[in-house]
Design an enzyme around this catalytic site. Structure first.
Site, PDB file in Angstrom:
ATOM      1  CE  LYS A   1      -4.437   0.529   2.361  1.00  0.00           C
ATOM      2  NZ  LYS A   1      -5.051   0.540   3.687  1.00  0.00           N
TER       3      LYS A   1
HETATM    4  O1  G3P Z   1      -9.410   1.468   4.661  1.00  0.00           O
HETATM    5  C1  G3P Z   1      -9.249   2.770   5.138  1.00  0.00           C
HETATM    6  C2  G3P Z   1      -9.732   2.863   6.517  1.00  0.00           C
HETATM    7  O2  G3P Z   1      -8.936   2.153   7.411  1.00  0.00           O
HETATM    8  C3  G3P Z   1      -9.983   4.230   6.983  1.00  0.00           C
HETATM    9  O3  G3P Z   1     -11.174   4.150   7.653  1.00  0.00           O
HETATM   10  O4  G3P Z   1     -12.922   4.840   9.178  1.00  0.00           O
HETATM   11  O5  G3P Z   1     -10.520   5.475   9.621  1.00  0.00           O
HETATM   12  O6  G3P Z   1     -11.797   6.539   7.777  1.00  0.00           O
HETATM   13  P1  G3P Z   1     -11.632   5.318   8.612  1.00  0.00           P
END
Ligand code: G3P
Length: 221
Positions: free
Chosen positions: A83
């Site tokens: 990534k």
């Molecule tokens: O896959 C991306 C994710 O981990 C981010 O999620 O909920 O932290 O915006 P969030």
């Protein structure tokens, strides 16, 4: 649509994998930092639990550093996808990693043009962050729609991985739009299974069955 789990928690991954619908896992430095233990060992274990793409993120910010970290992650297990963040250096690293046959998931995508650049550089996945755009009063799902359309227009061999999905409606919308993958926390995957009418219906079936059995027994006596 492929379902990935967005977590580095082994217990959650075991639970999800047992459902038979988990095609891969996405991790990031924040998710790995929440877990106890060596990130490398955790990633190795995740690869053993799920036979699909497992994203491991670089933390270097220069292309050379990303390339070397990416090579290191990719050497851990055949399932690892590197990534890289969508930056100038990230694009350079993606080009180099892709040339070596390593799969890259370009992350932190917040605009359709970032996704187009990522695909052109050779990324195998792009990760638009839906929830984080919604957080700043911008329609995150529109970004998914735009990227799906652009990739279709030019037939890119790059999958749209809708990320930062926070609730079932995000998953539904991403599926409607044709996102190739949705990555979600275990809580969201669990919520997809549930429906109150399923619970009510099952309760009624079981009660009727028990009642019929009792009546049969009474008649036989
Ligand atoms: O896959 C991306 C994710 O981990 C981010 O999620 O909920 O932290 O915006 P969030």
């Amino acid at each position: 649509m492929k379902f990935f789990l967005d977590t580095a928690n082994l217990q959650e991954i075991r639970e999800g994998a047992a459902l038979g619908v988990v095609d891969g896992v996405t991790t990031n430095p924040s998710l790995l930092a929440k877990e106890k233990g060596d990130p490398e060992e955790i990633l190795r274990q995740i690869c053993e639990l799920v036979d699909g793409p497992i994203s491991a993120e670089v933390v270097a910010t220069d292309a050379a550093g990303m390339l070397s970290e990416g090579r290191h992650w990719a050497a851990l297990h055949k399932n690892i996808v590197v990534k890289c963040p969508c930056t100038v250096e990230g694009l350079k690293a993606t080009k180099l990693l892709a040339a070596e046959g390593k799969r890259v998931n370009m992350t932190l995508i917040f605009s359709p043009m970032q996704a187009l650049l990522a695909a052109k550089a050779g990324a195998r996945f792009v990760s638009p962050f839906v929830g984080r755009l919604d957080d700043v009063s911008t329609d995150g799902m529109q970004l998914v729609a735009d990227i799906v359309q652009i990739f279709e227009n030019y037939d890119f061999d790059c999958e749209v991985l809708a990320a930062s999905l926070r609730h079932p409606m995000h998953v539904l919308e991403a599926a409607r739009l044709g996102a190739h993958v949705g990555t979600m926390p275990m809580s969201v995957l669990s919520a997809l299974v549930k429906h109150p009418l399923t619970d009510i219906g099952l309760k009624r079936f079981l009660e009727d069955w028990e009642k019929a059995k009792k009546e049969l027994g009474a008649r036989a006596r």
